[in-house]
Design an enzyme around this catalytic site. Structure first.
Site, short mmCIF file in Angstrom:
data_model
loop_
_atom_site.label_atom_id
_atom_site.label_comp_id
_atom_site.label_asym_id
_atom_site.label_seq_id
_atom_site.Cartn_x
_atom_site.Cartn_y
_atom_site.Cartn_z
N SER A 1 -6.10 -3.78 3.46
CA SER A 1 -6.95 -3.52 2.30
C SER A 1 -6.63 -2.15 1.68
O SER A 1 -5.49 -1.90 1.31
CB SER A 1 -8.42 -3.64 2.70
OG SER A 1 -9.25 -3.78 1.57
N ASP B 1 -8.50 -10.28 1.79
CA ASP B 1 -8.50 -8.98 2.46
C ASP B 1 -8.09 -9.08 3.94
O ASP B 1 -8.63 -9.89 4.69
CB ASP B 1 -9.92 -8.41 2.36
CG ASP B 1 -9.99 -6.94 2.71
OD1 ASP B 1 -9.58 -6.58 3.82
OD2 ASP B 1 -10.48 -6.16 1.88
#
Length: 298
Positions: free
Chosen positions: A39, A152
């Site tokens: 991320s 993510d």
């Protein structure tokens, strides 16, 4: 010169702390020869590997909340934000090199929600890898790649230590953005108050942020140390942070890094991307304290 394999964890706006950590490592003569990130960790690590982190830092330190909102492409599809404007700006800074061409070995970790497994990007487009790794579910639109739907990396691996193990380094240093928070009292809206608001919190929240800028807020007329969840996004992001905190503990137990730097969750909310300068400063502070301790013991 001490070589470092650097692991940069996921955690939204707290990912700015990675910038401060990298600055301190470089200033103290450490050589970063491998990076893995999930991320925001993938974003910061990828930009560093591409030689564009300084320009990115100068840019985000000047962004206001309004400027950040203008960068976001709202959509009514899966995920509220496409992020085209944001990633176009990042492309202008770093270009779109192939990962294998970078001077530092780099791994971005994403999650394939169709096959329920991690995906490691170690080759191919840097931009595509970062975008997939940072596609927070329900916030940023997922990346559809062949038969995969990528979101993510923090969904399965918020602190990707294993991708760095094969690189020969003196130290593996991991930066956890889900460090143990303080334990404030919680205030939710009363039953007759709707829990709603725009993606980046209402202006009423601004009035309650304490002088030190932390999310542990002083509510008007209330005791110190309460935190108020003002919107659905606050609840969703807090839930994601709880999940990532638990997963991180398992990852660290499975393969403990030589040095674990913990960035406290209370430094800012997941979506406080307008507070880059103070979060970067926190990264510098934590890195300095941790390196002081390990250097005294060596």
């Amino acid at each position: 010169m001490t070589s470092v394999s650097l692991v940069l964890g996921s955690g939204g706006a707290r990912g700015y702390a990675h910038i401060g950590v990298i600055e301190v490592l470089e200033a103290r003569g450490y050589h970063i020869n491998c990076i893995a990130g999930s991320s925001m960790g993938a974003l910061v690590g990828g930009l560093y590997a591409a030689g564009a982190l300084k320009e990115y830092t100068e840019w985000v330190e000047g962004l206001s909340r309004l400027q950040i909102l203008r960068l976001l492409d709202l959509t009514f599809g899966i995920g509220a934000i496409r992020g085209d404007k944001l990633f176009q700006r990042i492309r202008e800074m770093a270009g779109d090199p192939d990962i294998e061409s970078l001077p530092i070995p780099f791994t971005a970790v994403a999650t394939d929600i169709v096959h329920q497994k991690e995906v490691w990007f170690q080759r191919g487009s840097l931009q595509a890898a970062i975008r997939a790794s940072a596609a927070v579910p329900g916030v940023f639109t997922p990346v559809v790649d062949a038969h995969r739907v990528l979101v993510d990396g923090g969904v399965l691996n918020p602190l990707p230590i294993i991708p760095t193990v094969a690189t020969r380094s003196d130290l593996i240093i991991a930066v956890d953005l889900n460090g143990s928070p303080v334990m404030p009292d919680i205030e939710l809206p009363k039953g007759d108050e709707p829990v709603e608001g725009d993606l980046f919190a209402q202006s009423s929240v601004d009035e309650k942020i304490s002088d030190d800028g932390r999310v542990v807020q002083l509510l008007h007329g209330e005791a110190e140390g309460k935190i108020k969840l003002d919107s659905n996004l606050d609840v969703i992001m807090s839930s994601l942070e709880v999940m990532q905190g638990a997963l991180t503990q398992y990852k660290v137990a499975g393969y403990r890094p030589d040095l674990l730097m913990n960035i406290p969750t209370e430094i800012c909310r997941f979506h406080d991307f307008h507070r880059a300068s103070e979060v970067i400063d926190e990264g510098r502070r934590v890195a300095t304290e941790c390196l002081d301790k390990i250097e005294r013991c060596s």
